[in-house]
Scaffold this motif. Sequence first.
Motif, short mmCIF file in Angstrom:
data_model
loop_
_atom_site.label_atom_id
_atom_site.label_comp_id
_atom_site.label_asym_id
_atom_site.label_seq_id
_atom_site.Cartn_x
_atom_site.Cartn_y
_atom_site.Cartn_z
N CYS A 186 1.00 -1.07 -0.11
CA CYS A 186 -0.09 -0.14 -0.04
C CYS A 186 0.93 1.19 0.03
CB CYS A 186 -0.95 0.09 1.07
SG CYS A 186 -1.86 1.48 1.47
N ARG A 192 0.41 3.94 1.26
CA ARG A 192 0.51 4.56 2.56
C ARG A 192 0.83 3.89 3.64
NH1 ARG A 192 -5.55 7.05 3.54
NH2 ARG A 192 -5.62 6.39 1.37
N CYS A 193 0.52 2.64 3.92
CA CYS A 193 0.94 1.75 4.90
C CYS A 193 2.10 1.00 4.68
CB CYS A 193 -0.19 0.82 5.43
SG CYS A 193 -1.55 1.51 5.41
N CYS A 211 -6.28 -1.98 0.34
CA CYS A 211 -5.24 -2.32 1.65
C CYS A 211 -6.03 -2.68 2.84
CB CYS A 211 -4.70 -1.30 2.09
SG CYS A 211 -3.74 -1.09 3.64
N LYS A 230 -5.45 -2.60 5.92
CA LYS A 230 -5.22 -1.43 6.84
C LYS A 230 -6.28 -0.23 6.63
CE LYS A 230 -1.04 -2.01 9.55
NZ LYS A 230 0.29 -1.68 9.31
N CYS A 231 -6.11 0.30 5.45
CA CYS A 231 -6.67 1.68 5.30
C CYS A 231 -7.63 1.78 4.16
CB CYS A 231 -5.56 2.69 4.85
SG CYS A 231 -4.65 2.49 3.27
ZN ZN Z 1 -2.90 0.95 3.54
#
Ligand code: ZN
Length: 824
Positions: free
Chosen positions: A440, A442-443, A481, A483-484
Amino acid sequence: MEDRYNPAEIEPKWQARWREQQLYQTREDPSRPKFYCLEMFPYPSGDVHVGHVRNYSIGDALARYHRMLGYNVLYPMGFDAFGQPSEAAAIKRQAHPAQWTYECMDRMRAQFDRLGNSYDWDREVRTCDPEYYRWNQWFFLKFLERGLAYRANAPVNWCPTCEFVLSDEEAQGGKCWRCDGPVTKQLREQWWFRITDYADRLLDDLEQLTEWPERVRVMQANWIGRSEGVEFDLEVVGREEKIRVFTTRIDTLFGVTYVVLAPEHPLVDALVTDPTVSQAVASYRAQVATRTNVERISEAAKDGVDLGVRAVGPATGEPVPVWIADYVLLEYGTGAIMAVPAHDQRDFEFAHAHDLPIRVVIQPPDRPLDAATMAEAYVDPGTQVNSAQFDGLANEEGKVNIAEWLEGRGVGRRVTNYRLHDWLVSRQRYWGTPIPVVYCDRCGMVPVPEAELPVVLPTDIPFTGTAAMLAEAEAFVKTSCPKCDGPARRETDTMAQWIESCWYFLRYTDPRNDQTPFRRELADAWMPVDQYIGGIEHAILHLLYSRFFTKVLYDLGLVGVQEPFRRLFTQGMLQMEGQTMSKSKGTRVGPDEVIPRYGADALRTYILFLAPADQEADWKQGGIEGISRFLNRVWRAVVGRREHFDPDWRRAHARAQSPAAVVLRRKVHQTVRRVTNDIERFHFNTAISALMEMLNVMTECDEAALAAELAPAYSEACEHLALLLAPFAPHLAEELWSQLGKQGSVHLSSWPAWDEAVAAEEQITVVVQVNGKVRDRLSVAPGMPQNELQARALAAPKVQPYLSGRSVRQVVVVPDRLVSIVVS
Ligand SMILES: [Zn+2]
Ligand SMILES: [Zn+2]
């Protein structure tokens, strides 16, 4: 009724009946001892050939034998379906690997059935099924959580022919395990398993594997390559850089006269500033790239390049030249060594070739060493000399004192080094288990949550056979993702197929579980595998990887054993007319060609009869004819004479027996003893010859006597022949059993026991005369050959005194009765 042996009729008949009766299905039964018998499962390459049949005939014979001994036997089979071998086979046939692999597995399973192997097919494992490989992914996540899986940029082995990366174990000796071609090094970002964390346990626990071939244990120990030594830095004159070296012989520190780096050592480019030297380095590296590691460390001719810089060691303060040479490997230690030509043979040869100084620092106890006249390095124990304050110490003491001295000055430290490196587990190939992580923006790297497993390998994409194929499948790659929930990309590397075979033996204990990989109580009930059978070529691949994996699963609390395979048997290679089996050379036969003509029983028995199972064997065209004739004679001796069969033979034995019956029974009981002991020792070939000898005695029995006083003994022989044949020729044995009117399957009957009293060889007394006087009586087996009797008589201790100092003029032997010696 059939009056001739017809395997084409009886084999399919019994196979169908065994299937209907579920004869080989394993059920949990704690009341009986367990026996877990396993052959290394095959790649679905397309065809079973007789080379495989050897492996499976050994396993099936052992499984059947242990069932008859009363063990609860687990004997499963499956397919190592993912990975390079299957993908390569599919590419060759321009087929999609999924389609190709499933077709092959079905075809091979049918071939196994035609061989009559007693697998419990209810437990079949196919590693390319999502129900199986989801657990690979689950294990991967566990490894990731524990820091045992990681991604790193590092030099990897690369096969330019196969176009894939290789683990160190797949590139032993610098050669690709698939194509045997040379392997090069590349820097690539890859996934690794931290097998080095387990190096000590993998090495130390080898001692528990007392029922493994010594050879395999030694290979693993050498591969792990633990050595205790000292690591320290050498200053480079006029430079910032330092050269780190590792040595197991710190006692020879004062004898260093030069330093050697591996040609690939990353420091080399930084050290060399002279363009002429640079050029020499480049051309030397090109030359070295064509050599395998094995050649590099074994060849006598030593070449190298003097880098023109000087290093200073921590002992003498004297600058010594720095070289590169290919006998130093980047993979071992620090990739750099302190060279002590007086006390290391390779250094000695190199020093001679390049006129480098030799300095003696260990003196042998018996003779003074002179550097100028030494013919070879002195590597044995001795006394420290030319070693400043350490002079006079025994070198073993010197080792400790010098290490402490360096540590005290902060210039070195004692370390344990391993040859073993972390296991490269990612592959840039399509046909494998997808690695369950996403990337990802971002993550960063995010593991796929357990609940979302399996990450299914898409099988509906066009198969191009390219390394980037999975990366190009947009529908697979694009994801969100965990997570996000933002856009993310899936990992497109797949796992090396060795991971699937790291735990398949655990899956067999609970093959249909969809909640966990297997239930611990079932795994603990069956593990370890009691008998594992496979090729020696897996000594450092599959057998090392699965030991590592089992230890990790033990640490995770998933299984109660730390070693997966209690006893290992490595069968010898099967050749054809002295050549390696190869389809293209026409030196390969499959069971499909042999079975229609001779039957599966003849094929299996022939392969086991060829040679001791652990040795190379040579398949001879037409050699199977002899075994086929043997099975035909068995048929005639049992079925052809079955009207004389007395099912009550045990009761009849209570009565007095004729001499012929005594002889026949003795042979039967001796054969039971021999076959039993031979199977236990894996000497299937001699077990089968014992059966042939027993058959000869049966065949010689007089037909009239069979109908009368010999009937009980002959009936016993027929029944025992069927029982003893069962592990080797299971269909024929079953047919004989049924023809004799016995109830139930021969394969569920008890393995026969022998009676030592009945098996005991009869002894008769032979008189020995010297010049007409009786001097001794020999107790021998009846029918002893004349020359043997004569030798025994002449060597008899009571006869010897009458022979000494005289010459033997004549010896007359009357078999079974008398040896008459005439001396002058
Ligand atoms: Zn993410
Ligand atoms: Zn290759």
